[in-house]
Design a protein around this motif. Structure first.
Motif, PDB file in Angstrom:
ATOM      1  N   CYS A   1       0.832  -1.207   0.000  1.00  0.00           N
ATOM      2  CA  CYS A   1       0.000   0.000   0.000  1.00  0.00           C
ATOM      3  C   CYS A   1       0.868   1.259   0.000  1.00  0.00           C
ATOM      4  N   HIS A   2       1.914   1.260   0.791  1.00  0.00           N
ATOM      5  CA  HIS A   2       2.808   2.420   0.835  1.00  0.00           C
ATOM      6  C   HIS A   2       3.533   2.590  -0.496  1.00  0.00           C
ATOM      7  N   GLU A   3       3.926   1.485  -1.105  1.00  0.00           N
ATOM      8  CA  GLU A   3       4.602   1.564  -2.398  1.00  0.00           C
ATOM      9  C   GLU A   3       3.656   2.101  -3.468  1.00  0.00           C
ATOM     10  N   LEU A   4       2.418   1.615  -3.457  1.00  0.00           N
ATOM     11  CA  LEU A   4       1.435   2.127  -4.417  1.00  0.00           C
ATOM     12  C   LEU A   4       1.163   3.605  -4.188  1.00  0.00           C
ATOM     13  N   LYS A   5       1.062   3.998  -2.945  1.00  0.00           N
ATOM     14  CA  LYS A   5       0.824   5.409  -2.633  1.00  0.00           C
ATOM     15  C   LYS A   5       1.983   6.266  -3.126  1.00  0.00           C
ATOM     16  N   ARG A   6       3.213   5.830  -2.863  1.00  0.00           N
ATOM     17  CA  ARG A   6       4.390   6.568  -3.328  1.00  0.00           C
ATOM     18  C   ARG A   6       4.423   6.636  -4.857  1.00  0.00           C
ATOM     19  N   PHE A   7       4.081   5.522  -5.506  1.00  0.00           N
ATOM     20  CA  PHE A   7       4.070   5.494  -6.971  1.00  0.00           C
ATOM     21  C   PHE A   7       3.112   6.544  -7.528  1.00  0.00           C
ATOM     22  N   TRP A   8       1.868   6.565  -7.016  1.00  0.00           N
ATOM     23  CA  TRP A   8       0.884   7.510  -7.537  1.00  0.00           C
ATOM     24  C   TRP A   8       1.214   8.949  -7.159  1.00  0.00           C
ATOM     25  N   GLU A   9       1.811   9.150  -6.013  1.00  0.00           N
ATOM     26  CA  GLU A   9       2.236  10.502  -5.656  1.00  0.00           C
ATOM     27  C   GLU A   9       3.299  10.999  -6.619  1.00  0.00           C
ATOM     28  N   ARG A  10       4.228  10.106  -6.995  1.00  0.00           N
ATOM     29  CA  ARG A  10       5.248  10.488  -7.976  1.00  0.00           C
ATOM     30  C   ARG A  10       4.619  10.784  -9.336  1.00  0.00           C
ATOM     31  N   GLU A  11       3.677   9.945  -9.759  1.00  0.00           N
ATOM     32  CA  GLU A  11       3.019  10.153 -11.046  1.00  0.00           C
ATOM     33  C   GLU A  11       2.260  11.477 -11.066  1.00  0.00           C
ATOM     34  N   ILE A  12       1.556  11.764  -9.994  1.00  0.00           N
ATOM     35  CA  ILE A  12       0.825  13.033  -9.909  1.00  0.00           C
ATOM     36  C   ILE A  12       1.805  14.200  -9.915  1.00  0.00           C
ATOM     37  N   GLY A  13       2.919  14.051  -9.239  1.00  0.00           N
ATOM     38  CA  GLY A  13       3.948  15.094  -9.239  1.00  0.00           C
ATOM     39  C   GLY A  13       4.510  15.338 -10.627  1.00  0.00           C
ATOM     40  N   LYS A  14       4.755  14.260 -11.368  1.00  0.00           N
ATOM     41  CA  LYS A  14       5.263  14.397 -12.738  1.00  0.00           C
ATOM     42  C   LYS A  14       4.249  15.110 -13.622  1.00  0.00           C
ATOM     43  N   GLN A  15       2.983  14.717 -13.512  1.00  0.00           N
ATOM     44  CA  GLN A  15       1.950  15.340 -14.328  1.00  0.00           C
ATOM     45  C   GLN A  15       1.772  16.814 -13.974  1.00  0.00           C
TER      46      GLN A  15
ATOM     47  N   CYS B   1       4.099  18.788 -12.751  1.00  0.00           N
ATOM     48  CA  CYS B   1       5.275  19.482 -13.276  1.00  0.00           C
ATOM     49  C   CYS B   1       5.135  19.704 -14.781  1.00  0.00           C
ATOM     50  N   TYR B   2       4.677  18.697 -15.496  1.00  0.00           N
ATOM     51  CA  TYR B   2       4.500  18.817 -16.946  1.00  0.00           C
ATOM     52  C   TYR B   2       3.457  19.883 -17.274  1.00  0.00           C
ATOM     53  N   ARG B   3       2.333  19.891 -16.539  1.00  0.00           N
ATOM     54  CA  ARG B   3       1.277  20.865 -16.783  1.00  0.00           C
ATOM     55  C   ARG B   3       1.777  22.287 -16.526  1.00  0.00           C
ATOM     56  N   GLU B   4       2.523  22.476 -15.446  1.00  0.00           N
ATOM     57  CA  GLU B   4       3.047  23.804 -15.133  1.00  0.00           C
ATOM     58  C   GLU B   4       4.047  24.269 -16.181  1.00  0.00           C
ATOM     59  N   SER B   5       4.912  23.366 -16.641  1.00  0.00           N
ATOM     60  CA  SER B   5       5.881  23.754 -17.668  1.00  0.00           C
ATOM     61  C   SER B   5       5.174  24.069 -18.988  1.00  0.00           C
ATOM     62  N   GLU B   6       4.100  23.338 -19.292  1.00  0.00           N
ATOM     63  CA  GLU B   6       3.337  23.608 -20.516  1.00  0.00           C
ATOM     64  C   GLU B   6       2.623  24.950 -20.419  1.00  0.00           C
TER      65      GLU B   6
END
Length: 77
Positions: A16-30, A32-37
């Protein structure tokens, strides 16, 4: 038997913690991409050019709807 349940709980908790960390990273990447765009589009001159052409077109349409006003302005000027 207790050891089996404990291991399963530990495994689930870690997963559960690994999945949470994974999705937090994915949301962070998205994010960052949206802000740069948005930043890239904000620096683009295309929006300004479109607005200028829109104003020119509106002016031409207004003048085209009232040709007598343009003739009066030409005679006065």
């Amino acid at each position: 038997m207790n050891s089996q349940y404990t291991r399963r709980e530990i495994f689930c908790q870690n997963t559960c913690h690994e999945l949470k960390r994974f999705w937090e990273r994915e949301i962070g990447k998205q994010t960052c991409y949206r802000e740069s765009e948005e930043n890239r589009l904000g620096k683009s001159a295309l929006r300004k050019l479109r607005e200028e052409w829109k104003q020119r077109l509106e002016t031409k349409l207004r003048l085209g709807n009232h040709p007598e006003e343009t003739e009066n302005r030409a005679n006065v000027g």
